[in-house]
Enzyme design. Structure first.
Site, PDB file in Angstrom:
ATOM      1  N   SER A 166       0.851  -1.198   0.000  1.00  0.00           N
ATOM      2  CA  SER A 166       0.000   0.000   0.000  1.00  0.00           C
ATOM      3  C   SER A 166       0.886   1.247   0.000  1.00  0.00           C
ATOM      4  O   SER A 166       2.087   1.169   0.285  1.00  0.00           O
ATOM      5  CB  SER A 166      -0.875  -0.032   1.259  1.00  0.00           C
ATOM      6  OG  SER A 166      -1.569   1.170   1.403  1.00  0.00           O
ATOM      7  N   TYR A 179      -1.796  -0.142  10.329  1.00  0.00           N
ATOM      8  CA  TYR A 179      -1.913  -0.546   8.917  1.00  0.00           C
ATOM      9  C   TYR A 179      -0.666  -0.112   8.145  1.00  0.00           C
ATOM     10  O   TYR A 179      -0.156  -0.861   7.296  1.00  0.00           O
ATOM     11  CB  TYR A 179      -3.186   0.087   8.341  1.00  0.00           C
ATOM     12  CG  TYR A 179      -3.582  -0.371   6.966  1.00  0.00           C
ATOM     13  CD1 TYR A 179      -3.542  -1.712   6.591  1.00  0.00           C
ATOM     14  CD2 TYR A 179      -4.050   0.548   6.013  1.00  0.00           C
ATOM     15  CE1 TYR A 179      -3.937  -2.117   5.319  1.00  0.00           C
ATOM     16  CE2 TYR A 179      -4.448   0.157   4.748  1.00  0.00           C
ATOM     17  CZ  TYR A 179      -4.390  -1.174   4.400  1.00  0.00           C
ATOM     18  OH  TYR A 179      -4.777  -1.570   3.142  1.00  0.00           O
TER      19      TYR A 179
HETATM   20  P1  NAD Z   1     -11.638  -5.930   0.733  1.00  0.00           P
HETATM   21  O1  NAD Z   1     -11.967  -5.771   2.190  1.00  0.00           O
HETATM   22  O2  NAD Z   1     -12.715  -5.679  -0.260  1.00  0.00           O
HETATM   23  O3  NAD Z   1     -11.048  -7.382   0.505  1.00  0.00           O
HETATM   24  C1  NAD Z   1     -10.348  -8.078   1.479  1.00  0.00           C
HETATM   25  C2  NAD Z   1     -10.913  -9.484   1.538  1.00  0.00           C
HETATM   26  O4  NAD Z   1     -10.114 -10.218   2.469  1.00  0.00           O
HETATM   27  C3  NAD Z   1     -12.374  -9.528   2.041  1.00  0.00           C
HETATM   28  O5  NAD Z   1     -13.170 -10.246   1.128  1.00  0.00           O
HETATM   29  C4  NAD Z   1     -12.263 -10.256   3.382  1.00  0.00           C
HETATM   30  O6  NAD Z   1     -13.370 -11.087   3.681  1.00  0.00           O
HETATM   31  C5  NAD Z   1     -10.984 -11.064   3.199  1.00  0.00           C
HETATM   32  N1  NAD Z   1     -10.375 -11.416   4.481  1.00  0.00           N
HETATM   33  C6  NAD Z   1     -10.291 -10.652   5.603  1.00  0.00           C
HETATM   34  N2  NAD Z   1      -9.702 -11.327   6.584  1.00  0.00           N
HETATM   35  C7  NAD Z   1      -9.398 -12.547   6.083  1.00  0.00           C
HETATM   36  C8  NAD Z   1      -8.790 -13.715   6.627  1.00  0.00           C
HETATM   37  N3  NAD Z   1      -8.356 -13.750   7.893  1.00  0.00           N
HETATM   38  N4  NAD Z   1      -8.655 -14.794   5.834  1.00  0.00           N
HETATM   39  C9  NAD Z   1      -9.089 -14.777   4.552  1.00  0.00           C
HETATM   40  N5  NAD Z   1      -9.679 -13.709   3.991  1.00  0.00           N
HETATM   41  C10 NAD Z   1      -9.832 -12.614   4.744  1.00  0.00           C
HETATM   42  O7  NAD Z   1     -10.376  -5.012   0.476  1.00  0.00           O
HETATM   43  P2  NAD Z   1      -9.714  -4.503  -0.883  1.00  0.00           P
HETATM   44  O8  NAD Z   1      -9.868  -3.013  -0.895  1.00  0.00           O
HETATM   45  O9  NAD Z   1     -10.147  -5.267  -2.059  1.00  0.00           O
HETATM   46  O10 NAD Z   1      -8.192  -4.799  -0.548  1.00  0.00           O
HETATM   47  C11 NAD Z   1      -7.485  -5.924  -1.033  1.00  0.00           C
HETATM   48  C12 NAD Z   1      -6.029  -5.753  -0.657  1.00  0.00           C
HETATM   49  O11 NAD Z   1      -5.541  -4.528  -1.210  1.00  0.00           O
HETATM   50  C13 NAD Z   1      -5.808  -5.641   0.851  1.00  0.00           C
HETATM   51  O12 NAD Z   1      -4.591  -6.263   1.173  1.00  0.00           O
HETATM   52  C14 NAD Z   1      -5.715  -4.158   1.083  1.00  0.00           C
HETATM   53  O13 NAD Z   1      -4.999  -3.875   2.250  1.00  0.00           O
HETATM   54  C15 NAD Z   1      -4.990  -3.731  -0.177  1.00  0.00           C
HETATM   55  N6  NAD Z   1      -5.154  -2.329  -0.562  1.00  0.00           N
HETATM   56  C16 NAD Z   1      -6.365  -1.801  -0.901  1.00  0.00           C
HETATM   57  C17 NAD Z   1      -6.444  -0.470  -1.324  1.00  0.00           C
HETATM   58  C18 NAD Z   1      -7.748   0.165  -1.725  1.00  0.00           C
HETATM   59  O14 NAD Z   1      -7.749   1.337  -2.095  1.00  0.00           O
HETATM   60  N7  NAD Z   1      -8.868  -0.557  -1.705  1.00  0.00           N
HETATM   61  C19 NAD Z   1      -5.283   0.305  -1.386  1.00  0.00           C
HETATM   62  C20 NAD Z   1      -4.069  -0.276  -1.029  1.00  0.00           C
HETATM   63  C21 NAD Z   1      -4.006  -1.600  -0.632  1.00  0.00           C
END
Ligand code: NAD
Length: 283
Positions: A166, A179
């Site tokens: 991130s 985070y």
């Molecule tokens: P999201 O919350 O939509 O997806 C995360 C998924 O992980 C969810 O479906 C959740 O049920 C699952 N999850 C949570 N805990 C879990 C566990 N213990 N075991 C298995 N699955 C589990 O989030 P997202 O926005 O799609 O993010 C995906 C990745 O990208 C994450 O690592 C997040 O930190 C990273 N990220 C997102 C953004 C953004 O802008 N959305 C930016 C930078 C990084």
């Protein structure tokens, strides 16, 4: 929706957090390139939903309930995947996120907030459980699936692991120390694992998404009338391209990094996809 196609025919790909916003799109893109996709998510219904969407579009996928923080749960998922699809070639470590209890209300500590502050969380009120949750989910939740699934990848042609870091890994974002630290650990671990796995031909890289306006964070970024919140304005002002990213803008980097022909000598890097956010000092 693909910016270009790569050949993933016969490849078995595990996507953790594949029921989520970004990783469901990753899973769909990889399936469109011919891979067999195993979607792992804590929430079975979202994993199955992504898998059903892929299958409905002519792809091959299964959705499996699995916890990235429990080895037994991951081993169980691996058994199902091996029986159904064969040995795993590629792992996308997508599960991750923040916890409100690892988050301060304000960006800065002010003396007046120390007197009576029952309505806000200062640095001194941060709950170790919230910090631990966030560190575990992002770091341990990347390490354990890597342990379990990379056993299949040893000496497999084109094997690789993609972690999701991130912007806060480069410079911490205000309010979210846990985070930020956890994603810095993910970027660091990406380098460590790339070195460690180099003699058994498993490449390890990461993507660091910038700011993407998704259903999940729209309440943080958009007011009820659709205008930007104060935090969203700050992000846009810090982003030279002056906009949020669209999730599909991550796909080109993902396909490049998993394709051994395209990035076979790329190892241990974290690629920012951020409209210039991490390059801009603000001046
Ligand atoms: P999201 O919350 O939509 O997806 C995360 C998924 O992980 C969810 O479906 C959740 O049920 C699952 N999850 C949570 N805990 C879990 C566990 N213990 N075991 C298995 N699955 C589990 O989030 P997202 O926005 O799609 O993010 C995906 C990745 O990208 C994450 O690592 C997040 O930190 C990273 N990220 C997102 C953004 C953004 O802008 N959305 C930016 C930078 C990084």
């Amino acid at each position: 929706m693909l910016p270009f196609k790569i050949d993933l025919e016969e490849k078995v790909i595990v996507v953790t957090g594949g029921g989520g916003v970004l990783c469901s799109i990753f899973a769909e893109a990889l399936a469109q390139c011919g891979a067999k996709i195993a979607i792992l998510d804590l929430k079975e219904e979202t994993a199955v939903k992504t898998a059903d969407k892929i299958s409905g579009n002519g792809g091959t996928a299964i959705g499996i309930a699995a916890n990235v923080l429990e080895i037994e749960s991951l081993e169980k998922a691996k058994k199902i995947i091996n029986e159904k699809f064969g040995a795993v070639d590629i792992l996308i470590n997508g599960a991750g996120g923040n916890h409100p209890k690892g988050t301060t209300t304000k960006e800065y500590l002010y003396k007046e907030d120390l007197k009576d502050h029952s309505d806000i969380t200062t640095f001194f009120d941060l709950d170790p459980k919230g910090i631990e949750f966030t560190f575990n989910l992002n770091f341990i939740g990347t390490l354990l699936p890597s342990q379990v699934f990379s056993k299949d990848m040893i000496d497999k042609e084109g094997a690789c692991i993609i972690n999701i870091s991130s912007m806060n890994a480069y410079t911490p974002l205000t309010k979210i120390p846990a985070y930020s630290g956890a994603k810095a650990a993910v970027s660091n671990f990406t380098k460590w694992l790339a070195v460690h796995m180099s003699k058994v031909d498993i490449r390890v890289n990461a993507i660091a998404p910038g700011f993407f306006l998704t259903k999940q964070n729209e309440k943080l970024l958009l007011n009820d009338d659709g205008s930007f919140t104060e935090r969203a304005e700050k992000i846009i002002n810090q982003t030279p391209m002056e906009r949020f990213g669209k999730p599909e803008e991550l796909i080109g980097t993902l396909l490049w990094l998993v394709d051994n022909k395209a990035s076979g000598f790329v190892n241990g890097i974290t690629v920012p996809v951020d409209g210039g956010f991490s390059s801009y000092s603000g001046v």
